[in-house]
Design a protein around this motif. Structure first.
Motif, PDB file in Angstrom:
ATOM      1  N   TYR A 201       0.899  -1.103  -0.039  1.00 39.81           N
ATOM      2  CA  TYR A 201       0.052   0.121   0.007  1.00 39.81           C
ATOM      3  C   TYR A 201       0.922   1.334   0.227  1.00 39.81           C
ATOM      4  CZ  TYR A 201      -5.049  -1.276   0.088  1.00 39.81           C
ATOM      5  OH  TYR A 201      -6.077  -1.718  -0.321  1.00 39.81           O
ATOM      6  N   SER A 202       2.080   1.193   0.698  1.00 36.60           N
ATOM      7  CA  SER A 202       2.783   2.345   0.894  1.00 36.60           C
ATOM      8  C   SER A 202       4.299   2.077   1.189  1.00 36.60           C
ATOM      9  CB  SER A 202       2.036   3.440   1.785  1.00 36.60           C
ATOM     10  OG  SER A 202       2.961   4.670   2.047  1.00 36.60           O
ATOM     11  N   LEU A 203       5.154   3.046   0.936  1.00 43.22           N
ATOM     12  CA  LEU A 203       6.454   2.709   1.262  1.00 43.22           C
ATOM     13  C   LEU A 203       7.410   4.087   1.592  1.00 43.22           C
ATOM     14  CD1 LEU A 203       8.667   1.682  -1.820  1.00 43.22           C
ATOM     15  CD2 LEU A 203       6.755   3.108  -1.969  1.00 43.22           C
ATOM     16  N   ALA A 204       8.386   3.908   2.432  1.00 47.46           N
ATOM     17  CA  ALA A 204       9.179   5.007   2.877  1.00 47.46           C
ATOM     18  C   ALA A 204      10.598   4.768   2.849  1.00 47.46           C
ATOM     19  CB  ALA A 204       8.481   5.838   4.031  1.00 47.46           C
ATOM     20  N   TRP A 205      11.425   5.595   2.634  1.00 44.55           N
ATOM     21  CA  TRP A 205      12.752   5.528   2.701  1.00 44.55           C
ATOM     22  C   TRP A 205      13.401   5.799   4.035  1.00 44.55           C
ATOM     23  CZ3 TRP A 205      16.026   3.111  -0.631  1.00 44.55           C
ATOM     24  CH2 TRP A 205      15.806   3.003  -2.217  1.00 44.55           C
ATOM     25  N   SER A 206      14.362   5.276   4.651  1.00 40.29           N
ATOM     26  CA  SER A 206      14.764   5.767   5.956  1.00 40.29           C
ATOM     27  C   SER A 206      15.558   6.959   5.765  1.00 40.29           C
ATOM     28  CB  SER A 206      15.421   4.656   6.478  1.00 40.29           C
ATOM     29  OG  SER A 206      16.550   5.239   7.586  1.00 40.29           O
ATOM     30  N   PRO A 207      15.379   8.012   6.706  1.00 44.05           N
ATOM     31  CA  PRO A 207      16.209   9.423   6.463  1.00 44.05           C
ATOM     32  C   PRO A 207      17.684   8.970   7.117  1.00 44.05           C
ATOM     33  CG  PRO A 207      14.677   9.139   8.470  1.00 44.05           C
ATOM     34  CD  PRO A 207      14.441   8.054   7.713  1.00 44.05           C
ATOM     35  N   PHE A 208      17.918   7.859   7.442  1.00 44.25           N
ATOM     36  CA  PHE A 208      19.185   7.400   8.222  1.00 44.25           C
ATOM     37  C   PHE A 208      20.039   6.529   7.496  1.00 44.25           C
ATOM     38  CE2 PHE A 208      16.331   8.458  11.881  1.00 44.25           C
ATOM     39  CZ  PHE A 208      16.975   9.694  12.543  1.00 44.25           C
ATOM     40  N   HIS A 209      19.456   5.348   6.822  1.00 41.49           N
ATOM     41  CA  HIS A 209      20.159   4.626   6.151  1.00 41.49           C
ATOM     42  C   HIS A 209      19.697   4.490   4.697  1.00 41.49           C
ATOM     43  CE1 HIS A 209      21.449   2.649   9.992  1.00 41.49           C
ATOM     44  NE2 HIS A 209      20.274   2.838  10.502  1.00 41.49           N
ATOM     45  N   PRO A 210      20.626   4.693   3.941  1.00 42.89           N
ATOM     46  CA  PRO A 210      20.494   4.957   2.368  1.00 42.89           C
ATOM     47  C   PRO A 210      19.555   3.741   1.607  1.00 42.89           C
ATOM     48  CG  PRO A 210      22.809   5.403   2.671  1.00 42.89           C
ATOM     49  CD  PRO A 210      22.299   4.615   4.082  1.00 42.89           C
ATOM     50  N   HIS A 211      19.824   2.559   1.993  1.00 43.31           N
ATOM     51  CA  HIS A 211      19.306   1.351   1.500  1.00 43.31           C
ATOM     52  C   HIS A 211      18.046   0.744   2.231  1.00 43.31           C
ATOM     53  CE1 HIS A 211      22.189   2.123  -1.604  1.00 43.31           C
ATOM     54  NE2 HIS A 211      23.327   1.945  -0.702  1.00 43.31           N
ATOM     55  N   ARG A 212      17.429   1.388   3.198  1.00 46.96           N
ATOM     56  CA  ARG A 212      16.351   0.708   3.884  1.00 46.96           C
ATOM     57  C   ARG A 212      15.046   1.317   3.640  1.00 46.96           C
ATOM     58  NH1 ARG A 212      17.205   0.800  10.675  1.00 46.96           N
ATOM     59  NH2 ARG A 212      18.107  -1.140  10.335  1.00 46.96           N
TER      60      ARG A 212
ATOM     61  N   VAL B 189      -2.158  -2.527   6.968  1.00 52.22           N
ATOM     62  CA  VAL B 189      -1.405  -1.243   7.312  1.00 52.22           C
ATOM     63  C   VAL B 189      -1.170  -0.577   5.940  1.00 52.22           C
ATOM     64  CG1 VAL B 189       0.851  -0.427   7.983  1.00 52.22           C
ATOM     65  CG2 VAL B 189      -0.184  -2.601   8.842  1.00 52.22           C
ATOM     66  N   TYR B 190      -1.691   0.664   5.847  1.00 52.21           N
ATOM     67  CA  TYR B 190      -2.153   1.589   4.708  1.00 52.21           C
ATOM     68  C   TYR B 190      -0.809   2.576   4.480  1.00 52.21           C
ATOM     69  CZ  TYR B 190      -6.576  -0.407   4.598  1.00 52.21           C
ATOM     70  OH  TYR B 190      -7.613  -1.171   4.222  1.00 52.21           O
ATOM     71  N   ASP B 191      -0.239   2.964   5.761  1.00 48.54           N
ATOM     72  CA  ASP B 191       1.108   4.068   5.263  1.00 48.54           C
ATOM     73  C   ASP B 191       1.896   3.816   6.541  1.00 48.54           C
ATOM     74  OD1 ASP B 191       2.322   6.000   3.897  1.00 48.54           O
ATOM     75  OD2 ASP B 191       1.246   7.569   4.872  1.00 48.54           O
ATOM     76  N   VAL B 192       3.250   4.457   6.154  1.00 56.43           N
ATOM     77  CA  VAL B 192       4.342   4.256   7.104  1.00 56.43           C
ATOM     78  C   VAL B 192       4.968   5.547   6.977  1.00 56.43           C
ATOM     79  CG1 VAL B 192       4.599   1.652   6.983  1.00 56.43           C
ATOM     80  CG2 VAL B 192       5.656   3.036   5.250  1.00 56.43           C
ATOM     81  N   ALA B 193       5.652   5.924   8.004  1.00 58.08           N
ATOM     82  CA  ALA B 193       6.686   6.881   8.347  1.00 58.08           C
ATOM     83  C   ALA B 193       7.805   6.729   9.292  1.00 58.08           C
ATOM     84  CB  ALA B 193       6.045   8.310   8.509  1.00 58.08           C
ATOM     85  N   TRP B 194       8.975   7.077   8.853  1.00 66.89           N
ATOM     86  CA  TRP B 194      10.117   6.796   9.807  1.00 66.89           C
ATOM     87  C   TRP B 194      10.122   7.775  11.009  1.00 66.89           C
ATOM     88  CZ3 TRP B 194      13.183   2.733   9.877  1.00 66.89           C
ATOM     89  CH2 TRP B 194      13.254   1.634   8.931  1.00 66.89           C
ATOM     90  N   ASN B 195      10.314   7.435  12.021  1.00 64.30           N
ATOM     91  CA  ASN B 195      10.662   8.617  13.308  1.00 64.30           C
ATOM     92  C   ASN B 195      11.897   9.360  12.817  1.00 64.30           C
ATOM     93  OD1 ASN B 195      11.522   9.902  15.586  1.00 64.30           O
ATOM     94  ND2 ASN B 195      10.835   8.017  16.968  1.00 64.30           N
ATOM     95  N   GLU B 196      11.884  10.606  12.706  1.00 69.73           N
ATOM     96  CA  GLU B 196      12.945  11.510  12.244  1.00 69.73           C
ATOM     97  C   GLU B 196      14.109  11.736  13.413  1.00 69.73           C
ATOM     98  OE1 GLU B 196      13.643  13.036   9.423  1.00 69.73           O
ATOM     99  OE2 GLU B 196      11.892  12.594   8.325  1.00 69.73           O
ATOM    100  N   LEU B 197      13.857  11.194  14.633  1.00 67.18           N
ATOM    101  CA  LEU B 197      14.580  11.299  15.548  1.00 67.18           C
ATOM    102  C   LEU B 197      15.061   9.839  16.153  1.00 67.18           C
ATOM    103  CD1 LEU B 197      13.056  13.999  18.124  1.00 67.18           C
ATOM    104  CD2 LEU B 197      15.058  14.160  16.705  1.00 67.18           C
ATOM    105  N   HIS B 198      14.775   8.715  15.535  1.00 68.30           N
ATOM    106  CA  HIS B 198      15.257   7.368  15.956  1.00 68.30           C
ATOM    107  C   HIS B 198      15.259   6.576  14.847  1.00 68.30           C
ATOM    108  CE1 HIS B 198      15.653   3.851  18.064  1.00 68.30           C
ATOM    109  NE2 HIS B 198      15.472   4.293  19.337  1.00 68.30           N
ATOM    110  N   GLU B 199      16.465   6.213  14.470  1.00 69.73           N
ATOM    111  CA  GLU B 199      16.739   5.436  13.163  1.00 69.73           C
ATOM    112  C   GLU B 199      16.010   4.001  13.244  1.00 69.73           C
ATOM    113  OE1 GLU B 199      20.635   4.002  12.672  1.00 69.73           O
ATOM    114  OE2 GLU B 199      21.196   3.944  15.048  1.00 69.73           O
ATOM    115  N   ASN B 200      15.674   3.452  14.361  1.00 69.03           N
ATOM    116  CA  ASN B 200      15.081   1.991  14.396  1.00 69.03           C
ATOM    117  C   ASN B 200      13.502   2.172  14.446  1.00 69.03           C
ATOM    118  OD1 ASN B 200      17.472   0.564  13.822  1.00 69.03           O
ATOM    119  ND2 ASN B 200      18.142   0.756  15.979  1.00 69.03           N
ATOM    120  N   GLN B 201      12.934   3.281  14.605  1.00 66.87           N
ATOM    121  CA  GLN B 201      11.625   3.271  14.764  1.00 66.87           C
ATOM    122  C   GLN B 201      10.759   3.957  13.568  1.00 66.87           C
ATOM    123  OE1 GLN B 201      10.696   5.782  18.204  1.00 66.87           O
ATOM    124  NE2 GLN B 201      11.746   4.447  19.763  1.00 66.87           N
ATOM    125  N   VAL B 202       9.550   3.245  13.465  1.00 67.02           N
ATOM    126  CA  VAL B 202       8.680   3.343  12.294  1.00 67.02           C
ATOM    127  C   VAL B 202       7.213   3.319  12.597  1.00 67.02           C
ATOM    128  CG1 VAL B 202       8.791   0.967  11.761  1.00 67.02           C
ATOM    129  CG2 VAL B 202       8.042   2.684   9.517  1.00 67.02           C
TER     130      VAL B 202
END
Length: 339
Positions: A13-24, A59-72
């Motif tokens: 349904y949706s996808l998001a690139w990590s702001p911390f890891h280039p290929h996650r 699950v319809y959408d996802v977003a990474w925590n901008e303060l924590h590299e392992n939280q979504v």
């Protein structure tokens, strides 16, 4: 360059690139095309599926925590919002359930990184912070489905939303001091009057995105198949009602489910559609007679419902589809123009 990841038996349904890891990548998915059954949140790396969390509803959408590299964070069809930590197996570390219908978008502010927002088919937008068990603010944005709400990447208190009414609306959500209470009581309801309201489509408006370089520029699209670009500075008569369309990009055969401006080029937009394609456009053609469509990506075999430009690799795009694949590729684009 092309990589294909299988998400079977879950439609994406949706996808998001990590702001911390280039290929996650984080991916939202649902069984049975989201009509009934479980959901799944995945994280992907070049090695394949890294983490997988199963939910009771899609699950319809996802977003990474901008303060924590392992939280979504993910929004679900049962109205819940869950925050996962990749270091914690099996269960989310936070669970909010305030929306009355499907949560169709979640977005983390890249300016005030304490905050994320959600929008729902119940017509509301809510603001959250991971430290509180209840929302900070509720905006009764529309009487109809609110499909997406996104923080401005230029002004931390500005949120744009789109709805089934065809309206593009902007809200000012200034929170000078976050509440200190930890009681699970939702915060106040904000006034419903938007800072700007634009009749952006004659039909349902399904998606929007802020330009990363031009603070007042927003792209929208929906069931009318046309990607439109708006300058929100140019108000019409009536003060808060108006906005000027500075470009219309036509080519999709069916509804457009996602638009996203490039993170590296101010003039480039990607759009994902039910016509099983992802198309790439430029808002600055070489001449008035030149086509604005740069490339059509066609390998998907079902609805393409998500697309996302890489933050780190210029001109790398990821798409996701109901065909249960995520595809990462580098489209053959011309050299970037000097803006």
């Amino acid at each position: 360059m092309q990589s294909v990841y299988r998400t079977s038996p879950y439609a994406c349904y949706s996808l998001a690139w990590s702001p911390f890891h280039p290929h996650r990548l984080a991916v939202a998915g649902a069984a049975n095309f989201g009509l009934v059954g479980n959901g799944r949140l995945l994280t992907l790396t070049p090695q394949g599926i890294e983490k997988a969390y199963t939910t009771q509803d899609g699950v319809y959408d996802v977003a990474w925590n901008e303060l924590h590299e392992n939280q979504v964070v993910g929004g679900s069809g049962d109205g819940s919002i869950k925050l996962w930590d990749l270091a914690v197996p099996d269960f989310p570390i936070r669970n909010w359930h305030e929306h009355g219908r499907e949560v169709f978008s979640v977005d983390w502010s890249n300016l005030d990184k304490r905050l994320f927002c959600s929008s729902s088919w119940d017509g509301s937008i809510k603001l959250f912070t991971p430290d509180r068990p209840a929302s900070l603010l509720t905006i009764p944005a529309a009487q109809t489905c609110t499909y997406a709400a996104l923080f401005s990447p230029h002004q931390p208190a500005l949120i744009a939303s789109c709805a089934s009414s065809g309206l593009l609306t902007l809200f000012d959500v200034r929170l000078p001091n976050l509440p200190q209470s930890t009681t699970p009581t939702p915060g106040p309801t904000a006034p419903a009057t938007p800072a700007l309201s634009v009749p952006a489509s004659p039909g349902e408006l399904l998606t929007l995105d802020w330009n990363k370089y031009a603070p007042h520029t927003i792209a929208t699209s929906g069931v009318d198949k046309i990607v439109r670009v708006w300058d929100t500075r140019m108000l019409g008569h009536g003060g808060n009602v108006g906005g000027v369309c500075t470009g219309s990009l036509a080519g999709h055969q069916y509804a457009v489910r996602k638009v996203q401006w490039s993170a590296h080029r101010a003039d480039v937009i990607a759009s994902a559609s039910y016509d099983m394609t992802c198309r790439i456009w430029t808002t600055q053609p070489a001449s008035p007679a030149s086509p604005t469509q740069l490339y059509v990506y066609e390998p998907h075999t079902e609805f393409v419902v998500g697309c996302a430009w890489s933050f780190f690799d210029e001109d790398v795009l990821a798409t996701c589809s109901w065909d249960q694949t995520v595809q990462v590729f580098r489209p053959p684009l011309p050299p970037p123009k000097h803006m």
